[in-house]
Write an enzyme that holds these catalytic residues in place. Structure first.
Site, mmCIF file in Angstrom:
data_model
loop_
_atom_site.group_PDB
_atom_site.id
_atom_site.type_symbol
_atom_site.label_atom_id
_atom_site.label_comp_id
_atom_site.label_asym_id
_atom_site.label_seq_id
_atom_site.Cartn_x
_atom_site.Cartn_y
_atom_site.Cartn_z
ATOM 1 N N ASN A 9 0.860 -1.181 0.000
ATOM 2 C CA ASN A 9 0.000 0.000 0.000
ATOM 3 C C ASN A 9 0.901 1.238 0.000
ATOM 4 O OD1 ASN A 9 -1.854 2.018 0.450
ATOM 5 N ND2 ASN A 9 -2.259 1.467 2.598
ATOM 6 N N TRP A 10 0.986 1.860 -1.143
ATOM 7 C CA TRP A 10 1.898 3.016 -1.271
ATOM 8 C C TRP A 10 1.322 4.275 -0.634
ATOM 9 C CZ3 TRP A 10 4.279 2.978 -6.920
ATOM 10 C CH2 TRP A 10 5.038 1.814 -7.075
ATOM 11 N N LYS A 11 0.033 4.218 -0.271
ATOM 12 C CA LYS A 11 -0.658 5.390 0.286
ATOM 13 C C LYS A 11 -0.485 6.593 -0.655
ATOM 14 C CE LYS A 11 0.306 3.548 4.830
ATOM 15 N NZ LYS A 11 0.043 3.698 6.244
ATOM 16 N N HIS A 94 -9.526 1.057 4.848
ATOM 17 C CA HIS A 94 -8.260 1.255 5.566
ATOM 18 C C HIS A 94 -8.516 2.193 6.750
ATOM 19 C CE1 HIS A 94 -4.137 2.475 6.414
ATOM 20 N NE2 HIS A 94 -3.751 1.396 5.738
ATOM 21 N N GLU A 96 -6.976 4.622 7.841
ATOM 22 C CA GLU A 96 -6.792 6.049 7.544
ATOM 23 C C GLU A 96 -8.049 6.623 6.900
ATOM 24 O OE1 GLU A 96 -3.120 5.569 5.414
ATOM 25 O OE2 GLU A 96 -2.137 5.024 7.287
ATOM 26 N N GLU A 164 -5.381 -5.085 10.650
ATOM 27 C CA GLU A 164 -4.385 -4.037 10.849
ATOM 28 C C GLU A 164 -4.693 -3.284 12.142
ATOM 29 O OE1 GLU A 164 -2.397 -2.869 6.909
ATOM 30 O OE2 GLU A 164 -4.145 -1.595 7.170
ATOM 31 N N GLY A 170 2.204 2.332 10.679
ATOM 32 C CA GLY A 170 3.111 3.466 10.510
ATOM 33 C C GLY A 170 3.822 3.900 11.775
ATOM 34 N N SER A 210 3.343 -1.973 10.348
ATOM 35 C CA SER A 210 4.797 -1.914 10.551
ATOM 36 C C SER A 210 5.506 -3.221 10.165
ATOM 37 C CB SER A 210 5.126 -1.508 11.993
ATOM 38 O OG SER A 210 4.660 -0.200 12.247
ATOM 39 N N GLY A 231 2.813 -1.173 4.268
ATOM 40 C CA GLY A 231 2.785 0.248 3.924
ATOM 41 C C GLY A 231 4.187 0.744 3.617
ATOM 42 N N GLY A 232 4.816 1.387 4.596
ATOM 43 C CA GLY A 232 6.118 2.045 4.409
ATOM 44 C C GLY A 232 7.156 1.187 3.693
HETATM 45 C C1 PEP Z 1 -0.793 0.120 5.824
HETATM 46 O O1 PEP Z 1 -0.715 1.163 5.207
HETATM 47 O O2 PEP Z 1 -1.747 -0.622 5.633
HETATM 48 C C2 PEP Z 1 0.285 -0.243 6.744
HETATM 49 C C3 PEP Z 1 0.190 -1.369 7.388
HETATM 50 O O3 PEP Z 1 1.323 0.658 6.891
HETATM 51 P P1 PEP Z 1 2.761 0.366 7.572
HETATM 52 O O4 PEP Z 1 3.253 -0.937 7.023
HETATM 53 O O5 PEP Z 1 3.596 1.536 7.166
HETATM 54 O O6 PEP Z 1 2.545 0.288 9.055
#
Ligand code: PEP
Length: 251
Positions: A9-11, A94, A96, A164, A170, A210, A231-232
């Site tokens: 997930n590049w957000k 998600h 967010e 999640e 994040g 994470s 994500g990251g």
């Molecule tokens: C996400 O965006 O779904 C996520 C899990 O982010 P991260 O891996 O950065 O915590």
């Protein structure tokens, strides 16, 4: 047998040229890794170019959101029909989006239904906040999110779930493998009670929060966990490749 899945997930990151560069870097290696479904979810504006770049590839694309209506006066929204031409997966619900855009279970349910109707595979995200976790309400929160945003027929349509925990997204503070396995086990039990054992055993449930190349092994070694929503770490070609490779070796 549930095929493992790793989705990036590049957000709201990468310009078009950065997106093309990142996929070009990853493609040769990512392509070669077998027995793991690999999905990249860039911003909407890069989907068309990446689709072209990935023509004939086993790497799939996903969107990060959609609106449930097919077309009309919904300025700024993107419809399932538009996405069906561009990608195979779509992230829905998600945290967010729930947090910053006030998405409710009812809205998320409509989005999942609309995605399935055009043949997109929804990756439905659920997860508890820190206060809910500390108050021992994790299971109740997850059950309520599942009940409000999913229906029996979604599972036969290929719905993927992503657990999640909001406190892990994040933050660099991932859940432990055991914690995530136990909670995903609960999610599976809940689905089994609602929709039967067969459905519960067939649905893929990912962990997200994470995940890195250093901790992925902890999660994919767990029997209930079918992969990860990353994500990251999905924005770094080497890290994402390592996450996918390790998954392919373990699962
Ligand atoms: C996400 O965006 O779904 C996520 C899990 O982010 P991260 O891996 O950065 O915590």
């Amino acid at each position: 047998m549930r095929i493992p899945l790793i989705a990036g997930n590049w957000k709201m990151n990468t310009t078009l040229s950065e997106a093309i560069e990142l996929v070009s870097q990853m493609r040769p290696e990512l392509e070669k890794i077998g027995n793991v479904d690999r999905v990249i979810c860039p911003p909407f504006v890069s989907l068309a170019a990446l689709k072209e770049l990935l023509e004939g590839s086993s790497i799939k694309l996903g969107a990060q959101n959609l609106y449930f209506e097919t077309r009309g006066a919904y300025t700024g929204e993107i419809s399932p029909l538009m996405l069906a031409d561009l990608c195979d997966y779509v992230i829905i619900g998600h945290s967010e989006r729930r947090q910053y855009f006030n998405e409710s279970g009812e809205l998320i349910n409509k989005k999942v239904k609309a995605a399935l109707k055009v043949g997109l595979t929804p990756v439905l995200c659920i997860g508890e906040g820190l206060a809910e976790n500390e108050a021992g309400k994790t299971e109740a929160v997850l059950a309520a999110q599942l009940d409000s945003s999913s229906e029996r027929e979604y599972y036969s349509g290929g719905l993927v779930l992503a657990y999640e925990p909001v406190w892990a997204i994040g933050t660099g503070k991932a859940a432990s493998g055991e914690q995530a396995n136990e909670t995903i086990g609960f999610i599976r039990q809940h689905i089994s009670r609602q929709h039967g054992q067969g459905t519960a055993q067939q649905v893929r449930i990912l962990y997200g929060g994470s995940v890195t190349a250093d901790n992925i092994a902890e999660f994919i070694n767990q029997p209930e966990i079918d992969g990860a929503l990353v994500g990251g770490a999905s924005l770094k070609a080497g890290d994402f490749l390592s996450i996918v490779k390790q998954t392919s070796e373990v699962k």
